[in-house]
Design an enzyme around this catalytic site. Structure first.
Site, PDB file in Angstrom:
ATOM      1  N   LYS A 154      -2.125  -8.910 -41.260  1.00 45.69           N
ATOM      2  CA  LYS A 154      -1.789  -9.968 -40.314  1.00 45.69           C
ATOM      3  C   LYS A 154      -3.045 -10.670 -39.823  1.00 45.69           C
ATOM      4  O   LYS A 154      -4.119 -10.066 -39.729  1.00 45.69           O
ATOM      5  CB  LYS A 154      -1.001  -9.411 -39.116  1.00 45.69           C
ATOM      6  CG  LYS A 154      -1.788  -8.479 -38.205  1.00 45.69           C
ATOM      7  CD  LYS A 154      -0.922  -7.926 -37.090  1.00 45.69           C
ATOM      8  CE  LYS A 154      -1.720  -6.947 -36.220  1.00 45.69           C
ATOM      9  NZ  LYS A 154      -0.890  -6.294 -35.202  1.00 45.69           N
ATOM     10  N   GLU A 190       0.846  -1.195   0.000  1.00 44.03           N
ATOM     11  CA  GLU A 190       0.000   0.000   0.000  1.00 44.03           C
ATOM     12  C   GLU A 190       0.882   1.245   0.000  1.00 44.03           C
ATOM     13  O   GLU A 190       2.002   1.228   0.494  1.00 44.03           O
ATOM     14  CB  GLU A 190      -0.888  -0.025   1.251  1.00 44.03           C
ATOM     15  CG  GLU A 190      -1.929   1.078   1.312  1.00 44.03           C
ATOM     16  CD  GLU A 190      -2.812   0.961   2.550  1.00 44.03           C
ATOM     17  OE1 GLU A 190      -3.163   2.011   3.125  1.00 44.03           O
ATOM     18  OE2 GLU A 190      -3.131  -0.184   2.941  1.00 44.03           O
ATOM     19  N   ALA A 231       6.819  -6.374 -28.973  1.00 45.70           N
ATOM     20  CA  ALA A 231       7.586  -6.167 -30.225  1.00 45.70           C
ATOM     21  C   ALA A 231       7.475  -7.339 -31.192  1.00 45.70           C
ATOM     22  O   ALA A 231       8.178  -7.378 -32.201  1.00 45.70           O
ATOM     23  CB  ALA A 231       9.052  -5.860 -29.935  1.00 45.70           C
ATOM     24  N   ASP A 268       3.362   3.183 -35.886  1.00 49.16           N
ATOM     25  CA  ASP A 268       2.326   2.607 -35.025  1.00 49.16           C
ATOM     26  C   ASP A 268       2.229   3.434 -33.757  1.00 49.16           C
ATOM     27  O   ASP A 268       3.005   4.382 -33.553  1.00 49.16           O
ATOM     28  CB  ASP A 268       2.650   1.146 -34.721  1.00 49.16           C
ATOM     29  CG  ASP A 268       1.396   0.311 -34.415  1.00 49.16           C
ATOM     30  OD1 ASP A 268       0.295   0.891 -34.371  1.00 49.16           O
ATOM     31  OD2 ASP A 268       1.522  -0.910 -34.214  1.00 49.16           O
TER      32      ASP A 268
END
Length: 322
Positions: free
Chosen positions: A203, A43, A235, A229
């Site tokens: 793709k 916390e 990657a 992009d």
């Protein structure tokens, strides 16, 4: 020089220290003092070490890695509101959970909408962010959202590379990113006057971070290809695209992106890939010694200019031309 009586102050969370200091250097002000105390159970508590009463407070924090940094930001917003800040503006260079912007299959959450709700409930009066994965996320908020374009710092980098612009091709790594690549092409033309062609990598993705097939739609033989992009995460897509483009006869392949998440084995994957270089902004803190091919370009200028435009009640469009 911004004085102690300035109507605004800039603070940073753990994931915003580097870029916040660069923003302050541009603004000519000191980075505000804040304490983030962590307990043994994980916390943590946030407190400001200086008064913010009656001031516009800019809190710089990217939410990556997501959960702790998001919670830090929420606590910073809450602390500022309870300390009687006039306005609380969350500067989120990288907005985590943005890839969860819709229901793409049954029984899933819309994470981006949930985060938008949390930021507003915490007390944020305004959001400044860069290159959201999906533009419609702006509509998840009922407060102003200033959505900046990474092209404002990435396109000048490409121009200054010294490449023959007539031999450049911009590539989108998937069909969904074609709009983003087209904006990059438009900005490049506006600066240089050169019409740069664009290709798309098709793709087939069976699941998260998985690719079963990829091919190039367009001619790249003998060209210097730049893949554009918004995010590089593991990657995998990027390196696969570089391989496919190189196999199609490209002279060189670079990648220019807004956000370098670089999780898992991304560093090794990029180093071992056919990419000549990988360029992204400092929206997420990154140590360039991790990967020799990585170059980082700063967003400090457009973020600092946006803060000044807000303070001076000027149009953000003056500093955010996509």
């Amino acid at each position: 020089m911004v004085l102690e009586t300035s109507p605004f102050k800039v603070f940073a969370g753990s994931q915003g220290q580097t870029i916040a200091q660069r923003i302050c250097d541009k603004l000519g002000c000191k980075l505000g003092k804040i304490n983030i105390d962590r307990f043994s159970d994980g916390e943590f508590a946030v407190s400001f070490d200086e008064s913010v009463r009656g001031q516009s407070v800019y809190l710089v924090q990217s939410t990556c890695p997501n959960c702790d940094n998001l919670m830090e930001l929420l606590l910073m917003i809450d602390a500022a509101k309870r300390a009687s800040a006039y306005k609380v503006i969350a500067v989120i260079p990288y907005f985590g959970f943005a890839r969860q912007d819709r229901k793409d299959k049954p029984r899933v959450s819309i994470g981006a909408k949930l985060i938008a709700n949390m930021l507003q409930v915490a007390g944020a009066d305004r959001i400044i962010t860069v290159d959201l994965h999906a533009d419609q996320i702006q509509g998840f908020f009922d407060i102003p959202v200033d959505h900046l374009f990474g092209t404002n710092v990435l396109v000048p980098y490409v121009v200054n590379l010294g490449l023959n612009l007539d031999n450049i091709i911009i590539a989108s790594p998937d069909v969904g990113g074609s709009k983003r690549a087209a904006i990059f092409v438009k900005k490049l033309h506006a600066i240089t006057g050169v019409e740069v062609p664009m290709v798309i990598c098709y793709k087939n993705r069976p699941g998260f971070n998985q690719i079963s097939e990829m091919r190039v739609l367009g001619e790249v033989k003998g060209k210097d290809v730049i893949i554009v992009d918004d995010i590089v995460d593991t990657a995998g897509t990027l390196c696969k695209a570089a391989q496919v483009i190189k196999d199609a006869g490209a002279n060189s392949v670079r990648a220019i992106l807004s956000h370098g998440v670089m999780s898992g084995s991304a560093d090794k994957r990029v180093n071992d890939s056919l990419l000549k270089e990988l360029v992204f902004t400092d929206s997420i803190q990154y140590d360039t010694t991790r990967c020799a091919k990585v170059k980082v370009v700063s967003l400090a200028d457009p973020l600092a200019e946006t803060i000044l435009a807000i303070q001076e009640h000027r149009s953000i469009s003056e500093v955010n031309v996509g």
